[in-house]
Design a protein around this motif. Sequence first.
Motif, PDB file in Angstrom:
ATOM      1  N   LYS A   1      44.499  40.926  49.127  1.00  0.00           N
ATOM      2  CA  LYS A   1      43.716  41.701  50.084  1.00  0.00           C
ATOM      3  C   LYS A   1      42.217  41.636  49.811  1.00  0.00           C
ATOM      4  O   LYS A   1      41.446  42.361  50.442  1.00  0.00           O
ATOM      5  N   SER A   2      41.810  40.782  48.877  1.00  0.00           N
ATOM      6  CA  SER A   2      40.390  40.733  48.527  1.00  0.00           C
ATOM      7  C   SER A   2      39.844  39.315  48.601  1.00  0.00           C
ATOM      8  O   SER A   2      40.590  38.338  48.564  1.00  0.00           O
ATOM      9  N   ARG A   3      38.523  39.213  48.707  1.00  0.00           N
ATOM     10  CA  ARG A   3      37.820  37.942  48.664  1.00  0.00           C
ATOM     11  C   ARG A   3      36.914  37.965  47.437  1.00  0.00           C
ATOM     12  O   ARG A   3      36.161  38.911  47.224  1.00  0.00           O
ATOM     13  N   TRP A   4      37.003  36.902  46.627  1.00  0.00           N
ATOM     14  CA  TRP A   4      36.168  36.789  45.442  1.00  0.00           C
ATOM     15  C   TRP A   4      35.049  35.788  45.729  1.00  0.00           C
ATOM     16  O   TRP A   4      35.305  34.614  46.006  1.00  0.00           O
ATOM     17  N   VAL A   5      33.817  36.250  45.654  1.00  0.00           N
ATOM     18  CA  VAL A   5      32.653  35.423  45.946  1.00  0.00           C
ATOM     19  C   VAL A   5      31.951  35.064  44.641  1.00  0.00           C
ATOM     20  O   VAL A   5      31.526  35.956  43.900  1.00  0.00           O
ATOM     21  N   PRO A   6      31.826  33.764  44.306  1.00  0.00           N
ATOM     22  CA  PRO A   6      31.216  33.387  43.028  1.00  0.00           C
ATOM     23  C   PRO A   6      29.734  33.750  42.984  1.00  0.00           C
ATOM     24  O   PRO A   6      29.015  33.618  43.977  1.00  0.00           O
ATOM     25  N   VAL A   7      29.294  34.209  41.834  1.00  0.00           N
ATOM     26  CA  VAL A   7      27.895  34.589  41.653  1.00  0.00           C
ATOM     27  C   VAL A   7      27.414  34.119  40.284  1.00  0.00           C
ATOM     28  O   VAL A   7      28.202  33.689  39.438  1.00  0.00           O
ATOM     29  N   ARG A   8      26.106  34.203  40.071  1.00  0.00           N
ATOM     30  CA  ARG A   8      25.536  33.925  38.760  1.00  0.00           C
ATOM     31  C   ARG A   8      25.708  35.144  37.843  1.00  0.00           C
ATOM     32  O   ARG A   8      25.776  36.278  38.300  1.00  0.00           O
TER      33      ARG A   8
ATOM     34  N   THR B   1      44.066  52.053  46.334  1.00  0.00           N
ATOM     35  CA  THR B   1      44.284  50.996  47.310  1.00  0.00           C
ATOM     36  C   THR B   1      42.945  50.479  47.809  1.00  0.00           C
ATOM     37  O   THR B   1      41.989  51.233  47.970  1.00  0.00           O
ATOM     38  N   GLY B   2      42.878  49.173  48.028  1.00  0.00           N
ATOM     39  CA  GLY B   2      41.658  48.554  48.516  1.00  0.00           C
ATOM     40  C   GLY B   2      41.065  47.625  47.489  1.00  0.00           C
ATOM     41  O   GLY B   2      41.315  47.745  46.282  1.00  0.00           O
ATOM     42  N   ALA B   3      40.239  46.686  47.974  1.00  0.00           N
ATOM     43  CA  ALA B   3      39.683  45.664  47.090  1.00  0.00           C
ATOM     44  C   ALA B   3      38.715  46.250  46.076  1.00  0.00           C
ATOM     45  O   ALA B   3      38.790  45.953  44.877  1.00  0.00           O
TER      46      ALA B   3
ATOM     47  N   GLU C   1      35.145  41.568  47.108  1.00  0.00           N
ATOM     48  CA  GLU C   1      34.838  42.129  48.419  1.00  0.00           C
ATOM     49  C   GLU C   1      36.133  42.343  49.191  1.00  0.00           C
ATOM     50  O   GLU C   1      37.118  41.620  48.987  1.00  0.00           O
ATOM     51  N   PRO C   2      36.169  43.299  50.108  1.00  0.00           N
ATOM     52  CA  PRO C   2      37.323  43.423  50.996  1.00  0.00           C
ATOM     53  C   PRO C   2      37.306  42.297  52.018  1.00  0.00           C
ATOM     54  O   PRO C   2      36.263  41.679  52.267  1.00  0.00           O
ATOM     55  N   LEU C   3      38.430  42.002  52.620  1.00  0.00           N
ATOM     56  CA  LEU C   3      38.484  40.979  53.663  1.00  0.00           C
ATOM     57  C   LEU C   3      37.699  41.399  54.893  1.00  0.00           C
ATOM     58  O   LEU C   3      37.245  40.558  55.665  1.00  0.00           O
ATOM     59  N   SER C   4      37.516  42.699  55.060  1.00  0.00           N
ATOM     60  CA  SER C   4      36.668  43.233  56.121  1.00  0.00           C
ATOM     61  C   SER C   4      36.146  44.588  55.669  1.00  0.00           C
ATOM     62  O   SER C   4      36.748  45.255  54.833  1.00  0.00           O
ATOM     63  N   GLY C   5      35.012  44.982  56.193  1.00  0.00           N
ATOM     64  CA  GLY C   5      34.460  46.277  55.854  1.00  0.00           C
ATOM     65  C   GLY C   5      33.381  46.197  54.798  1.00  0.00           C
ATOM     66  O   GLY C   5      33.031  45.122  54.308  1.00  0.00           O
ATOM     67  N   PRO C   6      32.830  47.321  54.382  1.00  0.00           N
ATOM     68  CA  PRO C   6      31.720  47.357  53.427  1.00  0.00           C
ATOM     69  C   PRO C   6      32.144  46.904  52.037  1.00  0.00           C
ATOM     70  O   PRO C   6      33.300  47.061  51.646  1.00  0.00           O
ATOM     71  N   ASN C   7      31.167  46.350  51.299  1.00  0.00           N
ATOM     72  CA  ASN C   7      31.457  45.830  49.964  1.00  0.00           C
ATOM     73  C   ASN C   7      31.459  46.911  48.891  1.00  0.00           C
ATOM     74  O   ASN C   7      32.011  46.714  47.810  1.00  0.00           O
ATOM     75  N   GLU C   8      30.806  48.019  49.158  1.00  0.00           N
ATOM     76  CA  GLU C   8      30.778  49.093  48.172  1.00  0.00           C
ATOM     77  C   GLU C   8      32.057  49.909  48.232  1.00  0.00           C
ATOM     78  O   GLU C   8      32.543  50.249  49.308  1.00  0.00           O
ATOM     79  N   GLY C   9      32.607  50.217  47.084  1.00  0.00           N
ATOM     80  CA  GLY C   9      33.868  50.941  47.025  1.00  0.00           C
ATOM     81  C   GLY C   9      33.724  52.284  46.355  1.00  0.00           C
ATOM     82  O   GLY C   9      32.656  52.887  46.318  1.00  0.00           O
ATOM     83  N   LEU C  10      34.826  52.748  45.763  1.00  0.00           N
ATOM     84  CA  LEU C  10      34.891  54.087  45.190  1.00  0.00           C
ATOM     85  C   LEU C  10      35.479  54.044  43.793  1.00  0.00           C
ATOM     86  O   LEU C  10      36.511  53.408  43.556  1.00  0.00           O
ATOM     87  N   LEU C  11      34.822  54.748  42.892  1.00  0.00           N
ATOM     88  CA  LEU C  11      35.330  54.931  41.535  1.00  0.00           C
ATOM     89  C   LEU C  11      35.708  56.388  41.331  1.00  0.00           C
ATOM     90  O   LEU C  11      34.932  57.300  41.611  1.00  0.00           O
ATOM     91  N   THR C  12      36.927  56.604  40.856  1.00  0.00           N
ATOM     92  CA  THR C  12      37.367  57.921  40.425  1.00  0.00           C
ATOM     93  C   THR C  12      37.811  57.821  38.972  1.00  0.00           C
ATOM     94  O   THR C  12      37.778  56.743  38.372  1.00  0.00           O
ATOM     95  N   GLY C  13      38.228  58.939  38.399  1.00  0.00           N
ATOM     96  CA  GLY C  13      38.644  58.928  37.008  1.00  0.00           C
ATOM     97  C   GLY C  13      40.001  59.580  36.803  1.00  0.00           C
ATOM     98  O   GLY C  13      40.427  60.417  37.604  1.00  0.00           O
ATOM     99  N   TYR C  14      40.659  59.181  35.745  1.00  0.00           N
ATOM    100  CA  TYR C  14      41.894  59.842  35.355  1.00  0.00           C
ATOM    101  C   TYR C  14      41.960  59.935  33.836  1.00  0.00           C
ATOM    102  O   TYR C  14      41.148  59.345  33.123  1.00  0.00           O
ATOM    103  N   TYR C  15      42.889  60.715  33.358  1.00  0.00           N
ATOM    104  CA  TYR C  15      42.958  60.996  31.925  1.00  0.00           C
ATOM    105  C   TYR C  15      44.386  61.329  31.535  1.00  0.00           C
ATOM    106  O   TYR C  15      45.275  61.417  32.402  1.00  0.00           O
TER     107      TYR C  15
END
Length: 395
Positions: free
Chosen positions: A71-78, A361-363, A140-154
Motif C-alpha cells: 500500500k506504499s510507494r518508496w521514493v529513493p532519496v539522498r 494502518t496506512g503507509a 509515501e502513500p499511493l494517494s494522499g498527503p505524504n505526512e502521517g501520524l505518530l502515536t505511542g504505546y508502552y
Amino acid sequence: MPTSSTSASRASSRISSMQRFLGLAAIVAMLAACGTTPLPPLPPVAAPAPAPSAPVVDNEVPLPAPITFGKSRWVPVRWAELPGFNDDPLHEAWNAWLRSCERPMPTIGALCADVRRLSIASAQEQRAWMTRRLQPYRVEPLSGPNEGLLTGYYEPLLDATRQPTATSSVPLYGVPAGLASRRPWYTRQEIDTLPEARAALRGREIAYLADPIDTLGLHIQGSGKLRIAEPDGRQRLVRVAFAGSNEQPYRSVGGWLLQQGAIRDASWPGIKAWAQQNPQRVNEMLWSNPRYVFFREEPLPEGDASAGPRGAQGVPLTAGRSIAVDKDSIPYGAPVWLASPGPLVNLQRLVMAQDTGSAITGAVRADYFVGSGNEAGEVAGRLKQPLRLWVLWPR
C-alpha cells in the motif's frame, strides 16, 4: 496503540523506572512510481565488504527506481534528506537491530553478519556502513498527503492478585473455550453481561486487577507486566501477552468521549481523569469499544526481567527504538529512519519495524514503543504528532 495480532506491547531495560524514563526523555528530546517494481536484489553475502571507514559519496551514486510495496510507494532519496542522520547515537538502535536479526526476512537478513560485527563499532563506522550498503527511500502513500501520524504505546506495569478480592475484582482472561467456533465472539458488553459468555470464560481467569480503566489499557496495549501477590505472600513479576481477541472492531474510547462532548483532552490521562469524575458512566464508555483481548502468561527471561515483550515480528521490543507499522506498507525487520517534530518530543532517529496493531494502518503511520511503567505510559498516552518515514533498504 496497537493490539497486536501476533503478540504485543512491551519494554527495555532501565536503571530504575523514573531514571530510565528521564534518560529516555532526554535522548528523545535531543533526539510508497506507479506499477509494481520488484525489490532490488541484494549483493551476495560472500562478497567482500569495503572497509567501514570508507563512506560512499552519496551524490555520486545514481538513484534507483522507486518501489511500490503493498500500500506504499518508496521514493529513493539522498542520505542528506534524512533529518538528524549525522547526530543520532546509532549504538542505541543497534540492540534493536540485533533483535531483528533473530528472525530476519531474507533480504534484510543478508545484512545480519555485518550488523553483528558492527555491534561494537563506533557510530562513525556504523554510519559509514549504512550509507554504503543501504539506500534510503521516502515512504509515501499511493494517494494522499505524504505526512502521517505518530502515536505511542508502552507496556503497563500493574499490581494484580490471583484470586478476586474486595479491591481487585476485574479479571484478565485466557482464551475461552469455543473461541474459534464463533467469529466474531461476544462483544465487550456481552462478555460483561451475558451468562453464556461468562460461562465460556469460567476457569480462564489469569489474574485480577483493581481498575477497569487499567484493564482496558492493558487490552489496548496488548501486553503488560503484573506484580502478582501470590497466596503464600510472595510477590511475583510476570508478563501477560496477547493470545487472541474476540475479533470485534476496535473503537477508541477517547473518540467516543469526544463525540459525546464529555472531554476535550482525549489523551489517556484525560480519559482516566474523566472516569474518576464519572464512575456511573464508566461501563458505558468501556462498552463503546467492543474489542476484547485474551492473554497468556509468560515468564520473564532469566537474567533479564526488564526485557521487552515480543512484537509481531517475534522478537523483543526495545524502548525508543522499536515501532509498530502497517505490515502492508513496511516489512517487519526493516530499518527505518523516523522524523517527528512535535510539542511533546522531537524525534529524528533510527528505529526498527518490529510490531503492528489493529489501529496502525496506512503507509506513513507508526506507533512508537516508549517503554514500560507509568512514566512511559504518560508519554505514550499523549504522543500524537506529525510523522515522516524513510525505509533503509539494501542496495
